[in-house]
Structure formats: structure tokens, C-alpha cells
Design an enzyme around this catalytic site. Structure first.
Site, PDB file in Angstrom:
ATOM      1  N   GLY A  83       4.196  -5.646  11.450  1.00  0.00           N
ATOM      2  CA  GLY A  83       3.430  -4.711  12.269  1.00  0.00           C
ATOM      3  C   GLY A  83       1.960  -5.066  12.145  1.00  0.00           C
ATOM      4  N   MET A 133      -0.424  -4.696   9.705  1.00  0.00           N
ATOM      5  CA  MET A 133      -0.888  -5.404   8.503  1.00  0.00           C
ATOM      6  C   MET A 133      -0.202  -6.762   8.344  1.00  0.00           C
ATOM      7  SD  MET A 133      -3.294  -3.744   7.064  1.00  0.00           S
ATOM      8  CE  MET A 133      -3.419  -4.136   5.340  1.00  0.00           C
ATOM      9  N   GLY A 134       1.087  -6.806   8.659  1.00  0.00           N
ATOM     10  CA  GLY A 134       1.808  -8.073   8.574  1.00  0.00           C
ATOM     11  C   GLY A 134       1.175  -9.110   9.493  1.00  0.00           C
ATOM     12  N   ASN A 166       1.580   0.863   1.063  1.00  0.00           N
ATOM     13  CA  ASN A 166       1.052   2.074   0.447  1.00  0.00           C
ATOM     14  C   ASN A 166       2.199   2.857  -0.188  1.00  0.00           C
ATOM     15  OD1 ASN A 166      -1.691   1.876   1.039  1.00  0.00           O
ATOM     16  ND2 ASN A 166      -1.442   2.786   3.069  1.00  0.00           N
ATOM     17  N   ALA A 221      -5.654  -2.637   9.720  1.00  0.00           N
ATOM     18  CA  ALA A 221      -5.242  -3.302  10.956  1.00  0.00           C
ATOM     19  C   ALA A 221      -4.573  -2.275  11.845  1.00  0.00           C
ATOM     20  CB  ALA A 221      -4.263  -4.435  10.649  1.00  0.00           C
ATOM     21  N   LYS A 266      -5.099   4.648  -4.603  1.00  0.00           N
ATOM     22  CA  LYS A 266      -4.909   4.548  -3.147  1.00  0.00           C
ATOM     23  C   LYS A 266      -3.919   5.622  -2.678  1.00  0.00           C
ATOM     24  CE  LYS A 266      -5.204   2.331   0.957  1.00  0.00           C
ATOM     25  NZ  LYS A 266      -4.435   1.216   1.459  1.00  0.00           N
ATOM     26  N   ASN A 303      -4.332   8.475   0.277  1.00  0.00           N
ATOM     27  CA  ASN A 303      -3.335   8.752   1.322  1.00  0.00           C
ATOM     28  C   ASN A 303      -2.769  10.166   1.184  1.00  0.00           C
ATOM     29  OD1 ASN A 303      -2.201   5.373   0.901  1.00  0.00           O
ATOM     30  ND2 ASN A 303      -3.515   6.148   2.509  1.00  0.00           N
ATOM     31  N   ASN A 338      -4.306  11.661   4.538  1.00  0.00           N
ATOM     32  CA  ASN A 338      -3.342  11.306   5.590  1.00  0.00           C
ATOM     33  C   ASN A 338      -2.494  12.501   6.020  1.00  0.00           C
ATOM     34  OD1 ASN A 338      -4.181   8.679   5.203  1.00  0.00           O
ATOM     35  ND2 ASN A 338      -2.141   7.845   5.460  1.00  0.00           N
TER      36      ASN A 338
END
Ligand code: NAD
Length: 307
Positions: free
Chosen positions: A9, A11-12, A102, A128, A184, A188, A192
Site C-alpha cells: 500500500g 508505505m510499501g 504500527n 505515505a 509510536k 497512534n 488516531n
């Protein structure tokens, strides 16, 4: 060195693209048919800081056949077990597997498929986005911290750090990466889920003293559970880090908002606040805020009819 990106996706695509640009052999693996078709037919389009289209191989995970030197895992957390199952044929005796998802607890899943000496756990602040099938939005800079979970894998892990740095991924070998992974997760777990529930930006959420009190209570629950697991966490430093991040990212809708509210997709809540609530239950530590946030996100998934 053959690298598979398992979960290509947003980040990949970033990591695959940056490695491909410096001449590494990279194959993108993914299950989103429209995305694979777009990349196969028109190449991977990069927009944002640079505009370029690259020819890069992409296929279904089950179609990968050649044993990997390195696999970088970038699925969403709930897709990880199926991805590992689908790529088990390319995980060899010496294949290194790097997890940059994450959330918490992924090493327990990875251990079922990969010997401990080959597992690298990490955390990244690169970002990204995807603008649709075959089109990645890459902006800004970031970094990665990673660590081999087994001492016997350290030397090879450092070689991988060097290769990733040739691709300008700004990677540091971290002698103790677990606290950074938890920090992290605190970011999140505070912004988030709450912004997804309240349908607001990070800055809008952090404006009220009530919201800041909720944030501090969530962080306290993370720290109590993490500490009981033997992770060294400095609560005051994490609160400061989260507050500073909220200022820098004030205008952003976090990714869980994008997933749940904007795109009606399932979220990673069970691996963030949900993971802390589960661990809390096991350890006999009260985590009512994490539990309620998790329940409310699932309730919202149900309201929105997300399967
Ligand atoms: P993503 O949602 O872009 O991609 C994850 C998977 O979902 C991929 O297989 C992708 O093809 C698929 N997918 C995406 N959009 C789809 C759609 N519309 N229809 C069908 N399938 C779709 O996930 P990501 O943002 O790359 O995140 C991967 C991991 O990295 C997660 O654990 C995330 O929390 C973490 N992460 C993300 C960022 C970020 O800025 N995106 C930053 C740091 C860490």
C-alpha cells in the site's frame, strides 16, 4: 539482494520505490487486484515531492516463488497473519523479515513463520499515502529505527541497515527499539482513534483541556501495561512527545480517520488501544480508557457497516 515488500500500500510503495531507485531487486506483493493491475500496466506512479513513474514488478503474494533475502512487512496489522501464510514459500532459512507496522504484538505472529534469528522489529516516522490504484503520494522525510530480536542476527541486521540507508531511508540500528515502538503506539493510541471517533483534525481534538486529560490517561494506561511487561517507558517524556507531535501535525487527519471515516475501511485499533486493553486484562491492570476507545471504534465500524 532480492527484497519483497509484503503489503504494498502507501508505505510499501514508498520503501519499494526508494530501494528500486538505487538498483535493488524489489518485488511488490499485494492483494488489491486493481492496484496490481495499474502497476503492471502503467508502472508505479509517484506524486508529491517528485513526479515519476517507475516500472517495478508487482504480483499477488501467493505468486512469489523465488526465496527472499529480505522481506519488509507493510500490511495493515489485521492483514499480517494472512500475508505471512501467503508468502511462506519464499521465507528461507536465511531470509530476514523486517516489520515496520504500527501497533503492538506483531512479533508473536511473525515468530510462527520466521526463526527468531531472522526477525527485525522496527518503527518508522516516514509517511505515505495512496491516491488510488498504482499512485503513491510521497512527501517529506522520515526515519526508521530497527533491531534484531535475537543477538545472533545483529551483524546481518546492520548490513541491512546499510543497504536501506543507500536508499536514503535514514535507518538507525537501535540497541533497544521496543520503547520507541511503544511511544509510536502512544501517538497512534491517543490521536488516531480519538480523531476518527470525533471526526476532527489532531489540532481540533487537542484544543480542549478535556481532550488533553483523556490523552494523558490513555498514555498512563500504555505506560502501566508496558512497564509491567518490562519495557522502559518515561511517561512524562511520552506525554511531551505526543503533545509536540499534536502541534506539528495539527492540520492532519490521522490515518485511522482516513481509513474509517474517509474510506470506510477497518482500522488497526485492536493492535493499538485494543492490544493494551488485552495485555492489561492478562496482567490484571485496569485499562478502561483503552477498552472504551476500542469498543467505540468497533461500534463506529458497525454504524458505518464496515465488514
Ligand atoms: P495502506 O492502507 O496504504 O495499505 C495496506 C494494504 O491495504 C495494502 O495491501 C493496500 O494495497 C491495501 N489497500 C489500500 N487501499 C485500499 C483500497 N482502497 N482498497 C483495497 N485495498 C487497499 O497502509 P499503509 O498506510 O501503507 O500502512 C501499512 C502499515 O504501516 C500500517 O501498520 C500503518 O499503521 C503503518 N504506517 C503507516 C504510515 C503512513 O503514513 N501511511 C506511517 C507509518 C506507519
Amino acid at each position: 539482494m532480492l527484497t519483497y515488500i509484503a503489503g504494498s500500500g502507501a508505505m510499501g510503495c514508498r520503501f519499494g520505490y526508494q530501494l528500486h531507485q538505487v538498483g535493488q531487486e524489489v518485488i511488490l506483493l499485494d492483494n488489491w487486484q486493481d492496484h496490481i493491475k495499474a502497476v503492471q500496466e502503467h508502472g508505479l506512479q509517484i506524486v508529491g515531492d517528485e513526479e515519476v513513474t517507475v516500472e517495478i514488478p508487482m504480483m499477488l503474494p501467493t505468486q512469489a516463488t523465488k526465496e527472499a533475502d529480505l522481506i519488509i512487512l507493510f500490511t495493515k496489522a489485521m492483514q499480517l497473519p494472512q500475508m505471512l501464510q501467503d508468502i511462506k514459500q519464499v521465507i528461507g532459512e536465511n531470509t530476514k523479515v523486517l516489520c515496520l507496522l504500527n501497533g503492538l504484538g506483531h512479533e508473536e505472529v511473525i515468530r510462527q513463520y520466521v526463526p527468531e534469528k531472522n526477525i527485525l522489529m522496527g518503527v518508522t516516522v516516514w509517511t505515505a499515502g495512496l491516491q488510488g490504484p498504482g499512485k503513491a503520494i510521497l512527501q517529506g522525510t522520515g526515519s526508521v529505527n530497527l533491531q534484531s530480536i535475537d543477538q545472533s542476527g545483529v551483524e546481518k541486521a546492520k548490513e541491512i541497515v546499510a543497504i536501506l540507508n543507500e536508499a536514503n531511508l535514514n535507518v538507525t540500528y537501535d540497541e533497544d527499539v521496543v520503547p520507541s515502538i511503544w511511544r509510536k503506539a502512544c501517538v497512534n493510541g491517543t490521536m488516531n482513534s480519538t480523531c476518527a471517533l470525533l471526526d476532527c483534525t489532531i489540532g481540533e481534538f487537542f484544543k480542549s483541556p478535556e481532550a488533553v486529560a483523556v490523552v494523558k490517561t490513555i498514555i498512563h494506561e500504555f505506560v502501566e501495561v508496558g512497564t509491567a511487561e518490562g519495557v522502559e517507558l518515561d511517561e512524562a517524556a511520552i506525554v511531551k512527545y505526543v503533545m509536540d507531535t499534536s502541534v506539528k501535525a495539527a492540520h492532519h487527519y490521522p490515518s485511522m480517520h482516513q481509513d474509517l471515516v474517509q474510506n470506510n475501511r477497518r482500522t488497526e485499533i485492536d493492535f493499538i488501544n485494543g492490544a493494551v486493553a488485552r495485555k492489561g486484562n492478562r496482567l490484571n491492570i485496569q485499562t478502561p480508557y483503552c477498552q472504551m476507545i476500542t469498543d467505540l471504534i468497533h461500534a463506529k465500524e458497525s454504524v458505518l457497516n464496515i465488514k
